[in-house]
Design a protein around this motif. Sequence first.
Motif, PDB file in Angstrom:
ATOM      1  N   UNK A 117       0.828  -1.205   0.000  1.00 10.69           N
ATOM      2  CA  UNK A 117       0.000   0.000   0.000  1.00 10.69           C
ATOM      3  C   UNK A 117       0.865   1.259   0.000  1.00 10.69           C
ATOM      4  N   UNK A 118       2.001   1.212   0.699  1.00 13.71           N
ATOM      5  CA  UNK A 118       2.804   2.413   0.909  1.00 13.71           C
ATOM      6  C   UNK A 118       3.186   3.078  -0.408  1.00 13.71           C
ATOM      7  N   UNK A 119       3.566   2.309  -1.405  1.00 11.58           N
ATOM      8  CA  UNK A 119       4.016   2.892  -2.667  1.00 11.58           C
ATOM      9  C   UNK A 119       2.930   3.580  -3.459  1.00 11.58           C
ATOM     10  N   UNK A 120       1.669   3.225  -3.195  1.00 11.72           N
ATOM     11  CA  UNK A 120       0.550   3.847  -3.936  1.00 11.72           C
ATOM     12  C   UNK A 120      -0.444   4.490  -2.980  1.00 11.72           C
ATOM     13  N   UNK A 121       0.022   4.850  -1.794  1.00 13.03           N
ATOM     14  CA  UNK A 121      -0.902   5.283  -0.743  1.00 13.03           C
ATOM     15  C   UNK A 121      -1.716   6.510  -1.136  1.00 13.03           C
ATOM     16  N   UNK A 122      -1.102   7.479  -1.791  1.00  9.77           N
ATOM     17  CA  UNK A 122      -1.857   8.678  -2.167  1.00  9.77           C
ATOM     18  C   UNK A 122      -2.845   8.377  -3.282  1.00  9.77           C
ATOM     19  N   UNK A 123      -2.416   7.593  -4.260  1.00 12.79           N
ATOM     20  CA  UNK A 123      -3.326   7.234  -5.348  1.00 12.79           C
ATOM     21  C   UNK A 123      -4.490   6.404  -4.820  1.00 12.79           C
ATOM     22  N   UNK A 124      -4.186   5.454  -3.934  1.00 11.17           N
ATOM     23  CA  UNK A 124      -5.237   4.584  -3.397  1.00 11.17           C
ATOM     24  C   UNK A 124      -6.203   5.370  -2.527  1.00 11.17           C
ATOM     25  N   UNK A 125      -5.690   6.213  -1.652  1.00 10.33           N
ATOM     26  CA  UNK A 125      -6.565   7.031  -0.801  1.00 10.33           C
ATOM     27  C   UNK A 125      -7.423   7.954  -1.665  1.00 10.33           C
ATOM     28  N   UNK A 126      -6.854   8.449  -2.763  1.00 11.51           N
ATOM     29  CA  UNK A 126      -7.621   9.291  -3.670  1.00 11.51           C
ATOM     30  C   UNK A 126      -8.768   8.549  -4.327  1.00 11.51           C
ATOM     31  N   UNK A 127      -8.532   7.293  -4.685  1.00 14.45           N
ATOM     32  CA  UNK A 127      -9.596   6.468  -5.277  1.00 14.45           C
ATOM     33  C   UNK A 127     -10.702   6.232  -4.252  1.00 14.45           C
ATOM     34  N   UNK A 128     -10.332   5.969  -2.994  1.00 17.68           N
ATOM     35  CA  UNK A 128     -11.331   5.808  -1.942  1.00 17.68           C
ATOM     36  C   UNK A 128     -12.177   7.077  -1.833  1.00 17.68           C
ATOM     37  N   UNK A 129     -11.514   8.231  -1.815  1.00 16.65           N
ATOM     38  CA  UNK A 129     -12.221   9.496  -1.624  1.00 16.65           C
ATOM     39  C   UNK A 129     -13.138   9.820  -2.797  1.00 16.65           C
ATOM     40  N   UNK A 130     -12.762   9.394  -4.003  1.00 15.76           N
ATOM     41  CA  UNK A 130     -13.508   9.764  -5.209  1.00 15.76           C
ATOM     42  C   UNK A 130     -14.690   8.857  -5.485  1.00 15.76           C
ATOM     43  N   UNK A 131     -14.749   7.691  -4.852  1.00 16.77           N
ATOM     44  CA  UNK A 131     -15.793   6.708  -5.161  1.00 16.77           C
ATOM     45  C   UNK A 131     -16.609   6.361  -3.929  1.00 16.77           C
ATOM     46  N   UNK A 132     -17.869   6.777  -3.924  1.00 18.00           N
ATOM     47  CA  UNK A 132     -18.736   6.485  -2.779  1.00 18.00           C
ATOM     48  C   UNK A 132     -19.026   5.001  -2.630  1.00 18.00           C
ATOM     49  N   UNK A 133     -18.792   4.243  -3.707  1.00 16.52           N
ATOM     50  CA  UNK A 133     -19.061   2.805  -3.633  1.00 16.52           C
ATOM     51  C   UNK A 133     -18.097   2.079  -2.697  1.00 16.52           C
ATOM     52  N   UNK A 134     -16.916   2.628  -2.497  1.00 14.66           N
ATOM     53  CA  UNK A 134     -15.897   1.942  -1.704  1.00 14.66           C
ATOM     54  C   UNK A 134     -16.089   2.255  -0.225  1.00 14.66           C
ATOM     55  N   UNK A 135     -16.188   1.219   0.595  1.00 10.94           N
ATOM     56  CA  UNK A 135     -16.188   1.427   2.034  1.00 10.94           C
ATOM     57  C   UNK A 135     -14.888   2.124   2.434  1.00 10.94           C
ATOM     58  N   UNK A 136     -14.973   3.100   3.316  1.00 10.49           N
ATOM     59  CA  UNK A 136     -13.773   3.755   3.835  1.00 10.49           C
ATOM     60  C   UNK A 136     -13.168   2.871   4.922  1.00 10.49           C
ATOM     61  N   UNK A 137     -12.527   1.809   4.467  1.00 11.63           N
ATOM     62  CA  UNK A 137     -12.029   0.755   5.354  1.00 11.63           C
ATOM     63  C   UNK A 137     -10.760   0.181   4.755  1.00 11.63           C
TER      64      UNK A 137
END
Length: 419
Positions: A220-240
Amino acid sequence: MARYHIETYGCTANRGESRQIERALRDGGHHPADGPEEADVAILNTCTVVEKTERNMLRRAEELDAETPADLVVTGCMALAQGEEFESADVDAEILHWDEVPEYVRNGECPTTTPDTEPVLDGVVGILPIARGCMSDCSYCITKRATGRIDSPSVEENVEKARALVHAGAREIRITGQDTGVYGWDRNRGESLLPELLDRICDIDGEFRVRVGMANPKGVHGVREELAGVFAANEEIYNFLHAPVQSGSDDVLADMRRQHEVGEYVEVVETFDEYLDEWTLSTDFIVGFPTETDHDFQQTMALLRETRPEKINVTRFSKRPGTDAADMKGLGGTVKKERSSAMTDLKMEVMDEVYGSMVGDTRSVLVTEDGTDDSLVGYDRAYRQVAIPGAQTQGVEVGETVDVEITGHNTVYALGELA
């Protein structure tokens, strides 16, 4: 993989919980033993309806403690309501909520899927294994022998499997794998394709939510900003996010061969804090690793206090045959038990605080399963469990999304009424 023995007493709710425990264990590559004496772990799902039942549960726990050569886990109603009774009876057991049992049995190892694993629809929950294998070589883990290195189907192939689950009626898609964080490393020159996969799945037509399964901090560490951004942009994804750190000591992590350092785990947490207003951090800790000193353990407790994960799986280290850690001189059982108890107490304090803070809120809850009597159980956007007493009587069905006013909590889940 572990061999397990499970016994269930009490009502149909207990039997349903035991079925879910077994399903999770089998999905993780574990197998039933012929009896407690052949098991790596014995599981007792208890009832506490009357005093006689309590005495029977204590007696059976004492028998299992003597019969099984390895760990004993006690769960169910008596475990949660009167867990101290087992300690008073000098029963050496781990007292757990039923949905924590599979993680405990897994002993910090990756879940194991078979080569021919395909998506499964279980009620309204679709299980989507996105890859097989991992890139780790943990010194305590026997799973690596069964899974090998990461083998990732293409993003397109996994999206089509997700689409099929949605069309078949899935309202929740659970992304699973030995380590979802390194999905695509074998295809993408060592960089995760998980953010792209999640983005593509969220573009599928339909009403559903997505839960991301275990992802080790290194991936996760190498893509942490991209991954967190995808979570924030998509309401379908549980914030978990389930990112098992295992220890707060870099020395112990090195002996475990965990690949990440504590600082990288903290940076992942800080990044998700930055991108998401509210989210649930889930992590795992192994206490009593053979090289863990008192100072190492205090560092782990400090990390728990600092990052305050809302879902915590605490495992007392146990040796797996054939692993490098099995050859290390272990710590005494009393030391491991004391450290496990101290961490569990802190864990319950954190969880009680989180669920207590929800009281008075109104939450959007996706109902995913039956509860006891006429209640239903679901999850809010941060994947916090909410039980809704009387929901079936009021006509709510599994698969619906409803607004729920949180009226109380029971440390590990919230209680609510239809708003």
